[in-house]
Write a protein that holds these residues in place. Sequence first.
Motif, PDB file in Angstrom:
ATOM      1  N   ALA A 142       5.673   5.631  -7.075  1.00 58.06           N
ATOM      2  CA  ALA A 142       5.346   4.382  -6.380  1.00 58.06           C
ATOM      3  C   ALA A 142       5.070   3.271  -7.368  1.00 58.06           C
ATOM      4  O   ALA A 142       5.534   2.130  -7.210  1.00 58.06           O
ATOM      5  CB  ALA A 142       4.156   4.588  -5.452  1.00 58.06           C
ATOM      6  N   VAL A 143       4.317   3.586  -8.416  1.00 63.26           N
ATOM      7  CA  VAL A 143       3.967   2.566  -9.407  1.00 63.26           C
ATOM      8  C   VAL A 143       5.190   2.154 -10.221  1.00 63.26           C
ATOM      9  O   VAL A 143       5.409   0.962 -10.480  1.00 63.26           O
ATOM     10  CB  VAL A 143       2.845   3.087 -10.336  1.00 63.26           C
ATOM     11  N   THR A 144       6.005   3.122 -10.611  1.00 60.36           N
ATOM     12  CA  THR A 144       7.208   2.812 -11.390  1.00 60.36           C
ATOM     13  C   THR A 144       8.154   1.893 -10.623  1.00 60.36           C
ATOM     14  O   THR A 144       8.651   0.902 -11.163  1.00 60.36           O
ATOM     15  CB  THR A 144       7.935   4.109 -11.783  1.00 60.36           C
ATOM     16  N   GLY A 145       8.382   2.209  -9.367  1.00 60.89           N
ATOM     17  CA  GLY A 145       9.270   1.378  -8.559  1.00 60.89           C
ATOM     18  C   GLY A 145       8.738  -0.024  -8.361  1.00 60.89           C
ATOM     19  O   GLY A 145       9.478  -1.011  -8.425  1.00 60.89           O
ATOM     20  N   TRP A 146       7.434  -0.127  -8.134  1.00 58.81           N
ATOM     21  CA  TRP A 146       6.810  -1.439  -7.926  1.00 58.81           C
ATOM     22  C   TRP A 146       6.878  -2.281  -9.201  1.00 58.81           C
ATOM     23  O   TRP A 146       7.230  -3.463  -9.138  1.00 58.81           O
ATOM     24  CB  TRP A 146       5.369  -1.235  -7.504  1.00 58.81           C
ATOM     25  N   LEU A 147       6.579  -1.679 -10.354  1.00 62.60           N
ATOM     26  CA  LEU A 147       6.630  -2.416 -11.613  1.00 62.60           C
ATOM     27  C   LEU A 147       8.058  -2.878 -11.918  1.00 62.60           C
ATOM     28  O   LEU A 147       8.271  -3.992 -12.424  1.00 62.60           O
ATOM     29  CB  LEU A 147       6.112  -1.563 -12.755  1.00 62.60           C
ATOM     30  N   SER A 148       9.035  -2.039 -11.628  1.00 64.68           N
ATOM     31  CA  SER A 148      10.423  -2.402 -11.889  1.00 64.68           C
ATOM     32  C   SER A 148      10.846  -3.618 -11.073  1.00 64.68           C
ATOM     33  O   SER A 148      11.638  -4.445 -11.533  1.00 64.68           O
ATOM     34  CB  SER A 148      11.352  -1.227 -11.558  1.00 64.68           C
TER      35      SER A 148
ATOM     36  N   LEU B 171       0.842  -1.189   0.000  1.00 63.08           N
ATOM     37  CA  LEU B 171       0.000   0.000   0.000  1.00 63.08           C
ATOM     38  C   LEU B 171       0.879   1.240   0.000  1.00 63.08           C
ATOM     39  O   LEU B 171       1.774   1.375   0.840  1.00 63.08           O
ATOM     40  CB  LEU B 171      -0.934   0.003   1.205  1.00 63.08           C
ATOM     41  N   ALA B 172       0.637   2.134  -0.944  1.00 61.78           N
ATOM     42  CA  ALA B 172       1.347   3.411  -1.022  1.00 61.78           C
ATOM     43  C   ALA B 172       0.328   4.537  -0.847  1.00 61.78           C
ATOM     44  O   ALA B 172      -0.763   4.488  -1.416  1.00 61.78           O
ATOM     45  CB  ALA B 172       2.056   3.549  -2.369  1.00 61.78           C
ATOM     46  N   GLU B 173       0.689   5.517  -0.049  1.00 64.59           N
ATOM     47  CA  GLU B 173      -0.223   6.625   0.249  1.00 64.59           C
ATOM     48  C   GLU B 173       0.194   7.891  -0.492  1.00 64.59           C
ATOM     49  O   GLU B 173       1.378   8.229  -0.569  1.00 64.59           O
ATOM     50  CB  GLU B 173      -0.232   6.905   1.749  1.00 64.59           C
ATOM     51  N   VAL B 174      -0.804   8.586  -1.037  1.00 59.59           N
ATOM     52  CA  VAL B 174      -0.598   9.931  -1.568  1.00 59.59           C
ATOM     53  C   VAL B 174      -1.171  10.885  -0.523  1.00 59.59           C
ATOM     54  O   VAL B 174      -2.401  10.981  -0.371  1.00 59.59           O
ATOM     55  CB  VAL B 174      -1.297  10.125  -2.927  1.00 59.59           C
ATOM     56  N   PRO B 175      -0.334  11.576   0.252  1.00 61.15           N
ATOM     57  CA  PRO B 175      -0.814  12.374   1.380  1.00 61.15           C
ATOM     58  C   PRO B 175      -1.858  13.408   0.974  1.00 61.15           C
ATOM     59  O   PRO B 175      -1.728  14.059  -0.072  1.00 61.15           O
ATOM     60  CB  PRO B 175       0.459  13.052   1.902  1.00 61.15           C
ATOM     61  N   TYR B 176      -2.900  13.515   1.798  1.00 56.13           N
ATOM     62  CA  TYR B 176      -3.960  14.518   1.678  1.00 56.13           C
ATOM     63  C   TYR B 176      -4.881  14.323   0.466  1.00 56.13           C
ATOM     64  O   TYR B 176      -5.862  15.051   0.314  1.00 56.13           O
ATOM     65  CB  TYR B 176      -3.373  15.944   1.617  1.00 56.13           C
ATOM     66  N   ALA B 177      -4.601  13.377  -0.391  1.00 59.72           N
ATOM     67  CA  ALA B 177      -5.378  13.236  -1.623  1.00 59.72           C
ATOM     68  C   ALA B 177      -6.743  12.606  -1.362  1.00 59.72           C
ATOM     69  O   ALA B 177      -6.905  11.778  -0.460  1.00 59.72           O
ATOM     70  CB  ALA B 177      -4.605  12.394  -2.633  1.00 59.72           C
ATOM     71  N   ASP B 178      -7.722  12.996  -2.188  1.00 58.54           N
ATOM     72  CA  ASP B 178      -9.058  12.418  -2.078  1.00 58.54           C
ATOM     73  C   ASP B 178      -9.196  11.231  -3.039  1.00 58.54           C
ATOM     74  O   ASP B 178      -8.190  10.705  -3.537  1.00 58.54           O
ATOM     75  CB  ASP B 178     -10.126  13.493  -2.343  1.00 58.54           C
ATOM     76  N   HIS B 179     -10.407  10.817  -3.333  1.00 60.72           N
ATOM     77  CA  HIS B 179     -10.636   9.628  -4.152  1.00 60.72           C
ATOM     78  C   HIS B 179     -10.139   9.810  -5.594  1.00 60.72           C
ATOM     79  O   HIS B 179      -9.768   8.846  -6.247  1.00 60.72           O
ATOM     80  CB  HIS B 179     -12.126   9.282  -4.146  1.00 60.72           C
ATOM     81  N   GLY B 180     -10.130  11.051  -6.063  1.00 63.87           N
ATOM     82  CA  GLY B 180      -9.624  11.336  -7.403  1.00 63.87           C
ATOM     83  C   GLY B 180      -8.181  11.811  -7.394  1.00 63.87           C
ATOM     84  O   GLY B 180      -7.688  12.316  -8.399  1.00 63.87           O
ATOM     85  N   PHE B 181      -7.500  11.659  -6.261  1.00 57.40           N
ATOM     86  CA  PHE B 181      -6.118  12.104  -6.050  1.00 57.40           C
ATOM     87  C   PHE B 181      -5.958  13.611  -6.182  1.00 57.40           C
ATOM     88  O   PHE B 181      -4.870  14.105  -6.487  1.00 57.40           O
ATOM     89  CB  PHE B 181      -5.149  11.369  -6.979  1.00 57.40           C
ATOM     90  N   ALA B 182      -7.032  14.349  -5.951  1.00 59.16           N
ATOM     91  CA  ALA B 182      -6.917  15.799  -5.842  1.00 59.16           C
ATOM     92  C   ALA B 182      -6.447  16.132  -4.436  1.00 59.16           C
ATOM     93  O   ALA B 182      -6.847  15.484  -3.458  1.00 59.16           O
ATOM     94  CB  ALA B 182      -8.257  16.472  -6.114  1.00 59.16           C
ATOM     95  N   VAL B 183      -5.589  17.162  -4.314  1.00 58.01           N
ATOM     96  CA  VAL B 183      -5.080  17.567  -3.010  1.00 58.01           C
ATOM     97  C   VAL B 183      -5.443  19.030  -2.754  1.00 58.01           C
ATOM     98  O   VAL B 183      -5.517  19.835  -3.691  1.00 58.01           O
ATOM     99  CB  VAL B 183      -3.545  17.383  -2.929  1.00 58.01           C
ATOM    100  N   PRO B 184      -5.689  19.399  -1.490  1.00 58.50           N
ATOM    101  CA  PRO B 184      -6.004  20.790  -1.167  1.00 58.50           C
ATOM    102  C   PRO B 184      -4.842  21.704  -1.533  1.00 58.50           C
ATOM    103  O   PRO B 184      -3.674  21.322  -1.428  1.00 58.50           O
ATOM    104  CB  PRO B 184      -6.235  20.755   0.346  1.00 58.50           C
ATOM    105  N   LYS B 185      -5.150  22.915  -1.919  1.00 56.69           N
ATOM    106  CA  LYS B 185      -4.110  23.853  -2.327  1.00 56.69           C
ATOM    107  C   LYS B 185      -3.232  24.315  -1.167  1.00 56.69           C
ATOM    108  O   LYS B 185      -2.076  24.668  -1.367  1.00 56.69           O
ATOM    109  CB  LYS B 185      -4.745  25.071  -3.001  1.00 56.69           C
ATOM    110  N   LYS B 186      -3.761  24.311   0.043  1.00 57.27           N
ATOM    111  CA  LYS B 186      -3.028  24.879   1.176  1.00 57.27           C
ATOM    112  C   LYS B 186      -2.484  23.824   2.139  1.00 57.27           C
ATOM    113  O   LYS B 186      -2.060  24.165   3.234  1.00 57.27           O
ATOM    114  CB  LYS B 186      -3.938  25.852   1.937  1.00 57.27           C
ATOM    115  N   ALA B 187      -2.496  22.560   1.725  1.00 66.92           N
ATOM    116  CA  ALA B 187      -2.006  21.528   2.640  1.00 66.92           C
ATOM    117  C   ALA B 187      -1.292  20.442   1.859  1.00 66.92           C
ATOM    118  O   ALA B 187      -1.758  20.012   0.817  1.00 66.92           O
ATOM    119  CB  ALA B 187      -3.162  20.925   3.432  1.00 66.92           C
TER     120      ALA B 187
END
Length: 225
Positions: free
Chosen positions: A216-222, A186-202
């Motif tokens: 994360a995906v590139t490293g895992w595939l490699s 499991l890899a986390e994208v901090p603060y991101a929502d379901h569409g991987f949008a992130v708040p502008k101020k955080a």
Amino acid sequence: MTTAEKGPGAGTTETVDTDAGPARITWFPATGTTKAAGDRPVLALGHGAGGGIEARDLRALAAVLPAHGVTVALVEQPWRVAGKRLAPAPKTLDTGWRGLWPALTAAGLPVVAGGRSAGARVACRTAAELGAHAVLALSFPLHPPGKPEKSRADELLGSGVPTLVVQGGHDPFGRPAEFPPGEYRLAEVPYADHGFAVPKKAGPSQDEAMEILTGAVTGWLSALV
């Protein structure tokens, strides 16, 4: 039966007949040359129930991965090709995905099944039976928002192949801490929502969020091939 035409800036767009209706694959061929031909996987990515292959995470991977020797195939389910607004039942989504599989494996390369949200569920449910090399689950919808008791963890845990989940830190369909232990990464994208949008101020900027995801995906595939 398949038909093909040139897609704008994306190589070839291929229409494939399935038992659920015509589906479509847009190919982003590998350009990297550092790997042997047999070590260049195909990453097939399906979309969610509320959108198509224009999703930011799918487009980011299609833009980055070919240079790393990975062919990306963005898959449009028959309901999207037909112009419908609502996704059909999971059984019908699985039927469409199964019908596309021969086209995805035609080159004889290992195929990683993947997708975002509903597309991730399809990939998990069908991976073992179709012989997928692995599964990439983007924004896996662990449960409906606000209803953690309606867990879909069994689909994820039952993929039967190496699996990577990339999840937004603030995804209402399941935050990373809610995921059960299991044989997946499991890899986390901090603060991101379901569409991987992130708040502008955080947290990270939107570009940085996509760099976290694609890294994360590139490293895992490699490490897979």
